[in-house]
Write a protein that holds these residues in place. Structure first.
Motif, mmCIF file in Angstrom:
data_model
loop_
_atom_site.group_PDB
_atom_site.id
_atom_site.type_symbol
_atom_site.label_atom_id
_atom_site.label_comp_id
_atom_site.label_asym_id
_atom_site.label_seq_id
_atom_site.Cartn_x
_atom_site.Cartn_y
_atom_site.Cartn_z
ATOM 1 N N GLY A 10 0.822 -1.208 0.000
ATOM 2 C CA GLY A 10 0.000 0.000 0.000
ATOM 3 C C GLY A 10 0.856 1.257 0.000
ATOM 4 O O GLY A 10 0.533 2.244 -0.675
ATOM 5 N N MET A 11 1.938 1.220 0.746
ATOM 6 C CA MET A 11 2.844 2.373 0.773
ATOM 7 C C MET A 11 3.537 2.580 -0.571
ATOM 8 O O MET A 11 3.727 3.720 -1.009
ATOM 9 C CB MET A 11 3.873 2.197 1.889
ATOM 10 C CG MET A 11 3.260 2.274 3.254
ATOM 11 S SD MET A 11 4.479 1.890 4.522
ATOM 12 C CE MET A 11 3.458 1.998 5.964
ATOM 13 N N VAL A 12 3.877 1.494 -1.234
ATOM 14 C CA VAL A 12 4.467 1.604 -2.572
ATOM 15 C C VAL A 12 3.448 2.221 -3.535
ATOM 16 O O VAL A 12 3.790 3.097 -4.338
ATOM 17 C CB VAL A 12 4.965 0.232 -3.081
ATOM 18 C CG1 VAL A 12 5.364 0.293 -4.551
ATOM 19 C CG2 VAL A 12 6.133 -0.258 -2.236
ATOM 20 N N ALA A 13 2.188 1.795 -3.440
ATOM 21 C CA ALA A 13 1.146 2.367 -4.306
ATOM 22 C C ALA A 13 0.967 3.855 -4.024
ATOM 23 O O ALA A 13 0.819 4.666 -4.947
ATOM 24 C CB ALA A 13 -0.169 1.627 -4.105
ATOM 25 N N GLY A 14 1.008 4.245 -2.744
ATOM 26 C CA GLY A 14 0.896 5.664 -2.396
ATOM 27 C C GLY A 14 2.077 6.470 -2.897
ATOM 28 O O GLY A 14 1.913 7.596 -3.390
ATOM 29 N N ALA A 15 3.264 5.911 -2.798
ATOM 30 C CA ALA A 15 4.453 6.605 -3.310
ATOM 31 C C ALA A 15 4.389 6.715 -4.829
ATOM 32 O O ALA A 15 4.753 7.751 -5.402
ATOM 33 C CB ALA A 15 5.718 5.853 -2.881
ATOM 34 N N TRP A 16 3.908 5.682 -5.475
ATOM 35 C CA TRP A 16 3.785 5.680 -6.929
ATOM 36 C C TRP A 16 2.782 6.736 -7.390
ATOM 37 O O TRP A 16 2.990 7.405 -8.401
ATOM 38 C CB TRP A 16 3.358 4.295 -7.388
ATOM 39 C CG TRP A 16 3.340 4.074 -8.872
ATOM 40 C CD1 TRP A 16 3.861 4.872 -9.841
ATOM 41 C CD2 TRP A 16 2.763 2.966 -9.546
ATOM 42 N NE1 TRP A 16 3.644 4.323 -11.077
ATOM 43 C CE2 TRP A 16 2.971 3.143 -10.930
ATOM 44 C CE3 TRP A 16 2.097 1.823 -9.115
ATOM 45 C CZ2 TRP A 16 2.521 2.231 -11.863
ATOM 46 C CZ3 TRP A 16 1.661 0.914 -10.062
ATOM 47 C CH2 TRP A 16 1.878 1.128 -11.414
ATOM 48 N N ALA A 17 1.702 6.903 -6.621
ATOM 49 C CA ALA A 17 0.689 7.903 -6.969
ATOM 50 C C ALA A 17 1.293 9.299 -7.035
ATOM 51 O O ALA A 17 0.839 10.150 -7.795
ATOM 52 C CB ALA A 17 -0.459 7.872 -5.960
#
Length: 181
Positions: free
Chosen positions: A56-63
């Motif tokens: 989830g943190m990777v997805a947030g950083a990617w966003a």
């Protein structure tokens, strides 16, 4: 960045800008969903809670194109994610050992935890206890010593959940601080 070149291209249409906003919203939705499910999964030894939180943190950083939360922060969070699983494994063995379990009892607790996963939440809670007791009985120890080893395995399970929660909340804190500052 090639994916960001739409910002400076003179023929950028409003549809493309709208698509970008929708992609960011979807990534953040996925990030929040994964983090919430991961946080719940941290309480259950069956689910890979810390891994879901990390994804989830990777997805947030990617966003945010890794601008607010960069690769060094994500690498630190990955190390903490691995540490969650190391601590999880060691806590059960520590609890059983602390109350006098032999290697048979520790092995039984690990096997009981693995077998318990197939029987839902009750199996996860009772499995390490029964496995440690069974291992100690196979080692020809008495029922009292076997029960103490089982109690130790259960205490290890509780310590493991507490350690996982502490590490996952530390991960969340690091992510929020990196995002805001």
């Amino acid at each position: 960045c090639l994916a960001c070149s739409w910002r400076t291209h003179p023929t950028t249409s409003r549809a493309l800008v709208g698509w970008r906003a929708m992609a960011v919203a979807l990534l953040w939705g996925l990030a929040i969903l994964l983090m919430v499910i991961g946080l719940i999964g941290t309480l259950l030894p069956v689910m890979p809670g810390a891994l879901l939180v990390f994804l989830g943190m990777v997805a947030g950083a990617w966003a945010e194109h890794f601008e607010k939360v960069g690769w060094p922060t994500l690498a630190s969070l990955a190390i903490l994610t691995i540490l969650v699983y190391v601590v999880d494994f060691l806590a059960g063995a520590y609890g059983a050992r602390r109350l006098g379990a032999t290697s048979w009892g520790v092995a039984g607790a690990v096997l009981g935890a693995l077998a318990g996963m197939f029987f839902g939440f009750a199996g996860v809670v009772i499995g390490p206890f029964l496995g440690a007791v069974g291992g100690e009985l196979l080692a020809r120890r008495g029922l009292v010593e076997a029960s103490r080893a089982g109690a130790g395995a259960w205490i290890g399970l509780v310590l493991s959940v507490a350690a996982r929660l502490a590490l996952v909340f530390a991960m969340l804190g690091i992510f929020v601080v990196a995002y805001l500052f």
